[in-house]
Design a protein around this motif. Structure first.
Motif, PDB file in Angstrom:
ATOM      1  N   ALA A 110       0.833  -1.093   0.091  1.00 27.91           N
ATOM      2  CA  ALA A 110       0.051  -0.352   0.028  1.00 27.91           C
ATOM      3  C   ALA A 110       1.005   1.420   0.520  1.00 27.91           C
ATOM      4  CB  ALA A 110      -1.142  -0.248   1.003  1.00 27.91           C
ATOM      5  N   LYS A 111       0.841   2.427  -0.981  1.00 26.91           N
ATOM      6  CA  LYS A 111       1.616   3.181  -0.983  1.00 26.91           C
ATOM      7  C   LYS A 111       2.616   3.260  -1.622  1.00 26.91           C
ATOM      8  CE  LYS A 111       0.105   7.033  -0.355  1.00 26.91           C
ATOM      9  NZ  LYS A 111      -0.980   7.957  -2.067  1.00 26.91           N
ATOM     10  N   GLN A 112       3.465   1.728  -2.076  1.00 24.45           N
ATOM     11  CA  GLN A 112       4.704   1.878  -1.603  1.00 24.45           C
ATOM     12  C   GLN A 112       4.852   2.110  -3.477  1.00 24.45           C
ATOM     13  OE1 GLN A 112       6.918   1.220   0.445  1.00 24.45           O
ATOM     14  NE2 GLN A 112       5.029   1.788   1.577  1.00 24.45           N
ATOM     15  N   PRO A 113       6.200   2.339  -3.621  1.00 30.66           N
ATOM     16  CA  PRO A 113       6.762   2.403  -5.111  1.00 30.66           C
ATOM     17  C   PRO A 113       6.181   1.234  -6.498  1.00 30.66           C
ATOM     18  CG  PRO A 113       8.046   4.022  -3.672  1.00 30.66           C
ATOM     19  CD  PRO A 113       6.919   2.696  -2.972  1.00 30.66           C
ATOM     20  N   PHE A 114       5.811   1.381  -6.953  1.00 28.38           N
ATOM     21  CA  PHE A 114       5.444   0.107  -7.897  1.00 28.38           C
ATOM     22  C   PHE A 114       7.027   0.321  -8.019  1.00 28.38           C
ATOM     23  CE2 PHE A 114       1.315   1.750  -7.554  1.00 28.38           C
ATOM     24  CZ  PHE A 114       0.374   0.529  -8.340  1.00 28.38           C
ATOM     25  N   TRP A 161      -4.366   1.049  -4.354  1.00 30.46           N
ATOM     26  CA  TRP A 161      -2.903   1.146  -3.870  1.00 30.46           C
ATOM     27  C   TRP A 161      -2.691   1.640  -2.510  1.00 30.46           C
ATOM     28  CZ3 TRP A 161      -0.534   5.736  -5.657  1.00 30.46           C
ATOM     29  CH2 TRP A 161       0.743   6.011  -5.156  1.00 30.46           C
ATOM     30  N   HIS A 162      -3.694   2.071  -2.383  1.00 36.09           N
ATOM     31  CA  HIS A 162      -3.841   3.247  -0.844  1.00 36.09           C
ATOM     32  C   HIS A 162      -4.179   2.140   0.750  1.00 36.09           C
ATOM     33  CE1 HIS A 162      -5.192   6.913  -2.850  1.00 36.09           C
ATOM     34  NE2 HIS A 162      -3.715   7.250  -2.963  1.00 36.09           N
ATOM     35  N   GLY A 163      -4.812   1.146  -0.391  1.00 38.72           N
ATOM     36  CA  GLY A 163      -5.494  -0.199   0.817  1.00 38.72           C
ATOM     37  C   GLY A 163      -6.300   0.148   1.189  1.00 38.72           C
ATOM     38  N   MET A 192     -10.308  -2.396  -1.708  1.00 38.60           N
ATOM     39  CA  MET A 192     -10.513  -3.884  -0.812  1.00 38.60           C
ATOM     40  C   MET A 192      -8.687  -4.892  -0.442  1.00 38.60           C
ATOM     41  SD  MET A 192     -10.902  -5.185  -5.037  1.00 38.60           S
ATOM     42  CE  MET A 192     -10.208  -6.490  -4.930  1.00 38.60           C
ATOM     43  N   PRO A 193      -8.841  -5.852  -0.283  1.00 39.77           N
ATOM     44  CA  PRO A 193      -6.669  -6.638  -0.227  1.00 39.77           C
ATOM     45  C   PRO A 193      -6.825  -6.980  -1.216  1.00 39.77           C
ATOM     46  CG  PRO A 193      -9.144  -7.440   1.309  1.00 39.77           C
ATOM     47  CD  PRO A 193      -9.315  -6.068   0.804  1.00 39.77           C
ATOM     48  N   VAL A 194      -5.658  -7.236  -1.892  1.00 38.12           N
ATOM     49  CA  VAL A 194      -5.086  -8.248  -2.684  1.00 38.12           C
ATOM     50  C   VAL A 194      -3.958  -8.549  -2.148  1.00 38.12           C
ATOM     51  CG1 VAL A 194      -6.281  -6.694  -4.232  1.00 38.12           C
ATOM     52  CG2 VAL A 194      -4.136  -5.475  -3.517  1.00 38.12           C
ATOM     53  N   GLU A 195      -4.237 -10.008  -2.132  1.00 37.80           N
ATOM     54  CA  GLU A 195      -2.531 -11.033  -2.626  1.00 37.80           C
ATOM     55  C   GLU A 195      -1.132  -9.895  -3.061  1.00 37.80           C
ATOM     56  OE1 GLU A 195      -1.106 -14.762  -2.816  1.00 37.80           O
ATOM     57  OE2 GLU A 195      -3.093 -14.901  -3.131  1.00 37.80           O
ATOM     58  N   LEU A 196      -0.487  -9.356  -2.222  1.00 39.39           N
ATOM     59  CA  LEU A 196       1.102  -9.243  -2.485  1.00 39.39           C
ATOM     60  C   LEU A 196       1.773 -10.121  -2.783  1.00 39.39           C
ATOM     61  CD1 LEU A 196       0.811  -5.728  -0.372  1.00 39.39           C
ATOM     62  CD2 LEU A 196       0.162  -5.962  -2.661  1.00 39.39           C
ATOM     63  N   VAL A 209       2.032   7.866 -12.859  1.00 40.28           N
ATOM     64  CA  VAL A 209       0.803   8.186 -13.052  1.00 40.28           C
ATOM     65  C   VAL A 209       0.087   8.197 -11.940  1.00 40.28           C
ATOM     66  CG1 VAL A 209      -1.216   6.950 -13.960  1.00 40.28           C
ATOM     67  CG2 VAL A 209       0.904   7.011 -15.728  1.00 40.28           C
ATOM     68  N   PHE A 210       0.626   7.263 -11.062  1.00 44.62           N
ATOM     69  CA  PHE A 210       0.070   6.865  -9.767  1.00 44.62           C
ATOM     70  C   PHE A 210       0.031   8.187  -9.179  1.00 44.62           C
ATOM     71  CE2 PHE A 210      -0.651   2.823 -10.992  1.00 44.62           C
ATOM     72  CZ  PHE A 210      -1.722   2.223 -10.581  1.00 44.62           C
ATOM     73  N   ASP A 211       0.590   9.357  -9.048  1.00 42.14           N
ATOM     74  CA  ASP A 211       1.143  10.153  -8.917  1.00 42.14           C
ATOM     75  C   ASP A 211      -0.408  11.547  -8.919  1.00 42.14           C
ATOM     76  OD1 ASP A 211       2.891   9.654  -6.513  1.00 42.14           O
ATOM     77  OD2 ASP A 211       4.819  10.604  -7.965  1.00 42.14           O
ATOM     78  N   ARG A 212      -0.092  11.462 -10.375  1.00 41.85           N
ATOM     79  CA  ARG A 212      -0.942  12.123 -11.433  1.00 41.85           C
ATOM     80  C   ARG A 212      -2.327  12.219 -10.814  1.00 41.85           C
ATOM     81  NH1 ARG A 212       0.583  15.866 -14.277  1.00 41.85           N
ATOM     82  NH2 ARG A 212      -1.547  15.368 -16.039  1.00 41.85           N
ATOM     83  N   LEU A 213      -2.740  10.891 -10.839  1.00 44.65           N
ATOM     84  CA  LEU A 213      -4.204  10.479 -10.200  1.00 44.65           C
ATOM     85  C   LEU A 213      -4.390  11.005  -8.723  1.00 44.65           C
ATOM     86  CD1 LEU A 213      -4.194   7.043 -12.391  1.00 44.65           C
ATOM     87  CD2 LEU A 213      -5.684   8.556 -12.114  1.00 44.65           C
TER      88      LEU A 213
END
Length: 336
Positions: A9-13, A45-47, A50-54, A315-319
Motif C-alpha cells: 500500500a502506497k509503496q512505489p510500483f 493501491w492506497h489499501g 479491497m485487499p489484494v494478495e501481494l 501516473v499514480f502520483d498524477r491520479l
C-alpha cells in the motif's frame, strides 16, 4: 514478460520481469496493447478499497490480441482483438449465476486471480472477453472496459426519457464520458464541476452548460432550473447528497462512485418530490457493446493521457493529485 508490480500500500510500483503463463481450460492469453488506469486502481493501491494478495499486477481495463487458447475454448481464435472487464466469469453455482447475472456473483473469477492488465501479457477467462469494433484504436478502447461501461450502465439505469435534462456531477474520468454519452443520446447536458479550469474542455465535449461549484451543489443546480436526471460520478458523497435537491419532480439520481462518506437523503425531500435514487455499477454486457460502438463511431471521445509502463509511478502520483485529464492509459506496444 514485463509488468508493473504493486509491492504494498502506497509503496512505489516496481517494473519487473515475471513468468508468462500458459492459459488453462476455458482461458485465453492476451498480448496486451493498452491498459487503462482506473481510479479504483488508486483505491486498491492506497489499501482502502479491497485487499489484494501481494505482490500484485493491477489493471482491469486491458485490451489486446489473443495469442493463445486454452483447452475447450470456442468462439475465439488467435489474432482476435479483444478486451476484458473486471468480472470474467461467475462461479456457475450461485443464484445470480443461475439467473445469468454474474455481475452479482459472490465468488467470481476476476483479474485478481488471473493477474491484471498493467503488463505485456495476461490470462483471462474466455467468457469475459469482448471483441473490439473494427477500426477502434487500443488506447480509446481500454477505458471503456470499466469507466465507459460503468457510465453507460448508469445512464441506462436512470431510464431517461426523450427531452430529459441530464446533469453530470463530477467531471473526471467517468464524468467526461457520462457527459458525452448523454449528449450523444440527444439530451441537454449540464456539467457540475469543482474545477474552473475544466470549463472550456467540458463545453468542447458537448456540455450545454457548466456550473463551477463553490457552495451547495443542489442549490446551484436548482438556480438554473434543475435536472430530470443526475449522473453522479463524484467521490464526494457530501456533494452527491446535496445534489438531490437539484432534481426536478420525479427525478432520478444515479450514483456510480466509490466513496467513504455516508450518502444522506432527507426523507421528506424524496417523498414530496417522489425522487428515485439508484446505485449503479457495470451492468449488462450490452452496455459495454453499446459504448464501444459509440466510441468507434466518434460519438464519444475519451480524453486520454498515454504513458509507457515505466511511467507507472508518475501516473499514480498524477491520479493522486487529481491532475489527470481525463483518463490515463498505458501504451503496451511491442517494446513496452
Amino acid at each position: 514478460m514485463k509488468a508493473a508490480v504493486m509491492m504494498g500500500a502506497k509503496q512505489p510500483f516496481e517494473l519487473r520481469d515475471v513468468a508468462m503463463r500458459d492459459p488453462g481450460p476455458g482461458q485465453v492469453r492476451i498480448r496486451l496493447r493498452a491498459s487503462g488506469v482506473c481510479g479504483t486502481d488508486t483505491h486498491i493501491w492506497h489499501g482502502t478499497y479491497m485487499p489484494v494478495e501481494l505482490p500484485a499486477i493491477l489493471g482491469h481495463e486491458p485490451v489486446g490480441v489473443i495469442d493463445a487458447l486454452g483447452p475447450g475454448v470456442t468462439g475465439f481464435t488467435a489474432g482476435d482483438r479483444v478486451g476484458v472487464g473486471w468480472v470474467q466469469r461467475g462461479c456457475g453455482h450461485c443464484l445470480p449465476c443461475a439467473r445469468a447475472r454474474e455481475v452479482y456473483c459472490e465468488n467470481p473469477i476476476t483479474w485478481e486471480q488471473n493477474g491484471g492488465g498493467h503488463a505485456q501479457f495476461m490470462i483471462a477467462e474466455a467468457p469475459g472477453c469482448v471483441r473490439l469494433p473494427e477500426g477502434l484504436d487500443w488506447a480509446s478502447a481500454a477505458p471503456m472496459f470499466c469507466a465507459g461501461c460503468t457510465v453507460m450502465s448508469g445512464y441506462r439505469n436512470a431510464r431517461p426519457r426523450p427531452g430529459d435534462r441530464v446533469a453530470v456531477l463530477g467531471t473526471g474520468g467517468l464524468g467526461h464520458l457520462a457527459l458525452q454519452i448523454a449528449k450523444a443520446m440527444g439530451h441537454e447536458v449540464l456539467a457540475l464541476t469543482n474545477a474552473s479550469d475544466k470549463t472550456a474542455s467540458l463545453r468542447e465535449l458537448g456540455a450545454d452548460g457548466v456550473v463551477v461549484l463553490s457552495g451547495h451543489a443542489g442549490k446551484a443546480l436548482r438556480a438554473i432550473g434543475g435536472a430530470d436526471v443526475i449522473l453522479a460520478t463524484s467521490n464526494s458523497m457530501r456533494q452527491t447528497s446535496e445534489a438531490l435537491s437539484g432534481l426536478r419532480d420525479e427525478g432520478t439520481l444515479v450514483t456510480m462512485a466509490v466513496g467513504d462518506e455516508p450518502f444522506q437523503v432527507k426523507p421528506n425531500l424524496a417523498l414530496t418530490r417522489q425522487l428515485t435514487i439508484k446505485g449503479s455499477q457495470q451492468n449488462d454486457r450490452a452496455d459495454l457493446i453499446e459504448v464501444l460502438d459509440l466510441v468507434a463511431r466518434g460519438k464519444v471521445r475519451p480524453m486520454l493521457e498515454v504513458y509507457r509502463l515505466e511511467d507507472v509511478n508518475t501516473v499514480f502520483d498524477r491520479l493522486d493529485q487529481g491532475a489527470v485529464r481525463y483518463r490515463a492509459v498505458f501504451d503496451l506496444g511491442d517494446d513496452a
